[in-house]
Design an enzyme around this catalytic site. Structure first.
Site, mmCIF file in Angstrom:
data_model
loop_
_atom_site.group_PDB
_atom_site.id
_atom_site.type_symbol
_atom_site.label_atom_id
_atom_site.label_comp_id
_atom_site.label_asym_id
_atom_site.label_seq_id
_atom_site.Cartn_x
_atom_site.Cartn_y
_atom_site.Cartn_z
ATOM 1 N N LEU A 509 0.825 -1.211 0.000
ATOM 2 C CA LEU A 509 0.000 0.000 0.000
ATOM 3 C C LEU A 509 0.855 1.255 0.000
ATOM 4 C CD1 LEU A 509 -2.590 -1.007 2.728
ATOM 5 C CD2 LEU A 509 -3.033 -0.776 0.288
ATOM 6 N N GLY A 510 2.028 1.134 0.587
ATOM 7 C CA GLY A 510 2.881 2.318 0.659
ATOM 8 C C GLY A 510 4.022 2.060 1.607
ATOM 9 N N GLY A 513 6.743 5.289 7.911
ATOM 10 C CA GLY A 513 7.962 5.814 8.498
ATOM 11 C C GLY A 513 9.024 4.759 8.750
ATOM 12 N N VAL A 517 3.956 -0.919 4.096
ATOM 13 C CA VAL A 517 2.639 -1.314 4.580
ATOM 14 C C VAL A 517 1.965 -2.137 3.492
ATOM 15 C CG1 VAL A 517 0.440 -0.496 5.480
ATOM 16 C CG2 VAL A 517 2.510 0.834 5.896
ATOM 17 N N ASP A 628 4.481 13.436 14.084
ATOM 18 C CA ASP A 628 4.600 13.314 12.635
ATOM 19 C C ASP A 628 3.225 13.417 11.985
ATOM 20 O OD1 ASP A 628 5.982 13.166 10.280
ATOM 21 O OD2 ASP A 628 6.276 10.989 10.333
#
Ligand SMILES: *[C@@H]1O[C@H](CO)[C@@H](O)[C@H](O)[C@H]1NC(C)=O
Ligand SMILES: *[C@@H]1O[C@H](CO)[C@@H](O)[C@H](O)[C@H]1NC(C)=O
Ligand SMILES: *[C@@H]1O[C@H](CO)[C@@H](O)[C@H](O)[C@H]1NC(C)=O
Ligand SMILES: *[C@@H]1O[C@H](CO)[C@@H](O)[C@H](O)[C@H]1NC(C)=O
Ligand SMILES: *[C@@H]1O[C@H](CO)[C@@H](O)[C@H](O)[C@H]1NC(C)=O
Ligand SMILES: *[C@@H]1O[C@H](CO)[C@@H](O)[C@H](O)[C@H]1NC(C)=O
Ligand SMILES: *[C@@H]1O[C@H](CO)[C@@H](O)[C@H](O)[C@H]1NC(C)=O
Ligand SMILES: *[C@@H]1O[C@H](CO)[C@@H](O)[C@H](O)[C@H]1NC(C)=O
Ligand SMILES: *[C@@H]1O[C@H](CO)[C@@H](O)[C@H](O)[C@H]1NC(C)=O
Ligand SMILES: *[C@@H]1O[C@H](CO)[C@@H](O)[C@H](O)[C@H]1NC(C)=O
Length: 821
Positions: A509-510, A513, A517, A628
């Site tokens: 998904l991406g 940090g 994921v 963040d």
């Protein structure tokens, strides 16, 4: 008289050749329609005018050099001059300064003197009638209209039985007195009240040479000075400037607003400094007896002065936000010798001074003794720290407000039954009677103690940690989490590998940090998101533990939910609920996707993120600073509800610590507060900063970092600030939602966004204030120049033991470790 006037008139008009720009009118000069009287250095000007489109003419005073005609005083506000008959302002032989038309005298200064009187317009805006020895016979400062100029007084002159107060114009076209007044009730200890007829709208707090607690922004300063006089002949309050006189005025407008204005320059015109009343809490007596109002609490506006010792008179009504009953003492007072003492409350806007008694020469101890001697005395205080004033209250305390520290609040000592004074009390002996005074530990005190305890705990734990043999440490720690701290289900690595098709790139998904994921599907067809912590990350384990422990304790609809975790060998996985609409950045910054979010949704998202942060900062058991906050960390569920994710960097606090210093700066440029990026100083206000940037991004659909604009602006913040100052904020609206937008909400969001990114953390609101500002219509403070930090500093990644969550609660000051090793 009439004949004389007619004669005078014809004489005047025969030789209409007098000098126009005079500062005095004597028996040889006069002022007719069209002429003006100008003060010596040309600041003020007096003449006839017609307000707006009104027919009536008035004699008024305004600033000569200011292009926008700003009338500060009107002579004949009760005696308008209709029609077009010729007018003249003239000093009569009897020493009257009067306005005459061709028939009669319409208004006069009501003075008499035998000698030659003259009228002079002074440079402070005071029109005076003086006799030949320069004694003032009459002055316009004694007859204020709706404007208080520096040097004018409010209060009462007992010798002349003259009251000074402002009264509003009826409307902007009609200077006659409206029913709004601003002035002091001098029967008691004086304080300024804004009244409509007889009812009080707003109260500025008892007079003091230092400040008015109800208007803390207007405190005495290097340039602004207050002068309070309370003696037999006069009770008065005035303010003035020291050094360079500022062109400024304080007005009461016809919609019940008190405003403080200053002239900046001809380009920017009149700038509004402050305007009162400001919000619900300024409403007179909104919380009734012993209640205090706070806009920090989200739902409940009112609370009892002290939740331990006072209870609502009618709990039911109180819970239903009907505060008219106010609060009462939990333990009623008794009228017996030695049955009462006092509790000190600090940072308080002192109660209404109706029903008070005062003395201008009594120490605070004498004052306490005096109060104790009379059963009906409910409280005492010294309202003016520049002298020994004793003020006693003889009725329930109304319109109290507990103010944030540093907002000019004062100390008040409230009478209590002895049984309410606990062991913290210290006794002070006053001539036989025993007054007990509790030094109520104020919130900053609690914070300080909390900070010390938290620091000590941290230190103790670190020592223990360091004493431990190295090597197995990490695995050992991780196992400990499983045994002691995890309330969450543990997933086996095989299950997760299976669910994500062995972490197939197709399911990625991406990149978060601390690792990628993946999307996954459990056997019961439940969609999940799996965060796989990077094996090679040197700090991974700490962050991992941190995130698991923290997030598993947090439940809020605007936080992403942690379903469980998995630890096997070097693999550390976090399993979250799956968010079908992915992250906010993928939508708002994307031309095609951004149409999915109309303004209503965007505004809802902004408020949702803010609520999630309020929960993290204030309402959760742990106090957490996210560190963040950014668009890619905001996930959207099926209904586009925002959920804050990625707590890997969150620090949590032992309830009391609101600011800390870190060696390791983590976060994302473009969202980082200057004090955090530069000095590693983080606090809840650094999250507020990040949210501010995020709000501006949501409104504009543009990234702060990498913002490109033909004007060569360095980033979005600078762009927003420029447009805001030019009054063009609405140009920020992203075309994708332009049709659906509510301009007022957009402007509000921009203004709140700017307030969140103020250079100085103190100037930023806290999260609950952000919510209040977004959700209510109250007036917002004016943002100052925000921080446009650009220099990109090296990430100072230092191996520094990161603190894990420390559990604590604000109320009982106990701090327990969640990480017992
Ligand atoms: C006063 O002036 C008005 C307006 O010019 C005029 O109509 C009126 O007749 C005058 N009155 C007298 C008594 O001169
Ligand atoms: C003028 O003064 C007299 C006596 O001092 C007083 O009775 C009268 O009310 C005053 N008029 C005004 C308009 O102040
Ligand atoms: C008033 O002033 C004029 C000249 O300005 C003078 O002739 C006259 O004597 C003065 N009157 C008094 C009473 O002082
Ligand atoms: C009251 O204070 C004013 C201003 O300070 C002063 O001029 C006046 O003489 C004082 N009056 C008394 C009776 O003390
Ligand atoms: C009074 O002031 C308020 C706030 O500054 C403003 O909104 C309102 O229009 C003003 N009313 C008038 C009649 O000028
Ligand atoms: C508020 O409560 C009081 C009793 O405490 C009651 O008399 C009053 O009617 C209530 N007002 C409203 C608006 O419900
Ligand atoms: C209270 O006690 C003081 C001395 O402690 C005494 O002077 C005073 O009369 C007493 N008052 C009453 C009402 O008993
Ligand atoms: C204040 O009171 C003290 C004694 O109570 C007295 O000596 C002093 O003169 C008083 N000061 C004034 C300004 O009245
Ligand atoms: C207590 O104060 C009230 C209000 O000022 C007053 O009426 C009463 O006489 C005082 N009682 C005593 C005993 O001083
Ligand atoms: C007030 O305090 C006294 C002394 O502590 C205690 O004896 C008394 O019961 C208290 N009154 C009430 C109503 O609780």
């Amino acid at each position: 008289m009439e004949g004389a006037t007619l004669l005078l008139f014809s004489l005047l008009f025969l030789h209409k050749s007098h000098a126009v720009e005079l500062d005095t009118i004597s028996d040889s000069s006069f002022l007719t329609d069209g002429d003006t009287l100008v003060s010596a250095t040309g600041i003020f000007e007096l003449g006839f005018f017609q307000p707006g489109s009104a027919e009536n003419r008035y004699l008024g005073m305004w600033y000569k050099q200011i292009s926008v005609r700003t009338v500060v005083w009107v002579a004949n506000r009760n005696d308008p001059l209709p029609g077009a008959s010729p007018l003249v302002l003239k000093i009569t032989d009897e020493g009257l300064l009067g306005i005459f038309d061709n028939i009669s005298m319409i208004w006069s200064s009501n003075t008499t003197t035998s000698g030659n009187a003259t009228a002079r317009l002074r440079d402070n805006g005071n029109l005076v009638v003086i006799d030949k020895n320069e004694n003032v016979l009459w002055q316009s400062f004694d007859y204020p209209t709706d404007t208080l100029l520096p040097g004018m007084k409010l209060g009462k002159d007992y010798l002349r039985n003259k009251e000074w107060r402002l009264s509003s114009w009826k409307s902007s076209q009609d200077p006659s007195p409206g029913d709004l007044t601003w002035g002091a009730d001098t029967r008691h200890y004086p304080e300024n009240k804004l009244k409509q007829g007889a009812s009080v709208i707003f109260r500025a707090g008892p007079w003091s040479n230092q400040q008015l607690t109800g208007i803390p922004v207007l405190s005495r300063s290097l340039t602004l000075i207050y002068e309070v006089t309370i003696n037999e002949s006069e009770v008065s309050f005035s303010s003035n400037f020291q050094g360079d006189p500022l062109i400024s005025r304080f007005t009461l407008n016809s919609s019940a607003r008190l405003e403080s204005w200053a002239w900046v320059d001809n380009n920017r015109g009149w700038q509004l400094f402050v305007s009162f009343p400001r919000g619900a809490c300024d409403t007179y007596n909104i919380c009734s007896a012993y209640g205090t109002c706070s806009i920090n609490t989200i739902q409940q506006l009112c609370s009892c002065l002290d939740e331990k010792r006072f209870v609502p008179r009618n709990q039911r009504a109180w819970d239903a936000a009907n505060w008219s009953g106010g609060c009462i003492r939990r333990t009623p007072l008794e009228c017996k010798n030695g049955s009462a003492g006092f509790i000190k409350y600090s940072n308080v806007k002192l109660p209404d001074t109706e029903n008070t008694w005062y003395n201008m020469n009594m120490t605070i101890e004498e004052c306490g003794t005096r109060c104790l001697q009379n059963c009906t005395c409910m409280a005492y205080a010294n309202p003016d720290s520049s002298r020994n004033v004793c003020l006693l209250w003889f009725s329930d305390l109304l319109d109290i407000q507990v103010l944030p520290e540093g907002n000019g609040g004062q100390d008040i000592f409230v009478r209590m039954n002895l049984s309410e004074l606990d062991s913290q009390s210290i006794s002070i002996d006053h001539g036989g009677s025993n007054i007990k005074v509790i030094l109520l530990v104020t919130i900053p005190g609690v914070l300080l103690i909390g900070l010390i305890i938290a620091t000590w705990l941290c230190y103790a734990r670190r020592k223990k940690k360091h004493a431990k043999p190295k090597g197995k440490g990490q695995i050992f720690n991780a196992t400990k989490i499983q045994e002691d701290d995890m309330e969450q289900p543990l997933f086996s690595f095989a299950t997760i590998a299976n669910a994500t098709a062995n972490f197939s790139p197709a399911n990625k998904l991406g990149e978060g940090g601390f690792g990628p994921v993946y999307k996954g599907m459990l056997e019961e067809r439940k969609e999940i998101a799996v965060k796989r912590l990077s094996k090679y990350s040197s700090q991974g384990l700490d962050e991992f533990k941190n995130e698991v422990i923290c997030i598993s304790k947090l439940q809020h609809r605007n936080l992403v939910k942690l379903l469980g975790c998995c630890i096997q060998g070097d693999e550390k996985l976090l399993i979250y609920e799956y968010m079908p609409n992915k992250s906010l950045d993928l939508i708002i910054f994307d031309k095609t996707q951004s149409v999915l979010l109309d303004w209503t949704k965007r505004f809802k998202i902004i408020k949702g993120i803010a609520r999630g942060l309020v929960y993290l900062h204030q309402d959760s058991r742990l106090r957490i600073i996210h560190r963040d906050v950014k668009a890619s960390n905001i996930l959207l569920d099926r209904d586009m509800n925002p959920k804050i994710s990625d707590f890997g960097l969150a620090r949590s606090f032992g309830g009391n610590e609101t600011q800390a210093n870190t060696e390791r700066v983590v976060g994302t440029y473009g969202y980082m507060a200057p004090e955090y990026a530069l000095d590693g100083l983080f606090s809840i206000k650094s999250d507020v900063f990040s949210l501010g940037v995020l709000m501006l991004e949501i409104v504009s659909g543009k990234r702060n970092r990498g913002f490109v604009d033909p004007q060569n602006e360095i980033n979005l913040i600078e762009h927003v600030w420029r447009l805001y100052n030019e009054g063009r904020s609405l140009e920020l609206i992203d075309t994708s939602y332009a049709e659906s937008c509510h301009p007022s909400e957009v402007i509000r969001s921009i203004k709140v966004g700017l307030l969140c990114i103020q250079q100085n953390a103190v100037d930023r609101p806290n999260m609950s204030n952000v919510i209040v500002m977004l959700c209510h219509d109250g007036e917002l403070p004016e943002p100052k120049l925000p921080s446009f930090l650009t220099t990109e500093h090296e990430l100072r990644v230092v191996n520094y033991p990161s603190s894990t969550c420390t559990l604590g609660s604000l109320n009982d000051l106990t701090i327990t470790e969640v990480d017992p090793r």
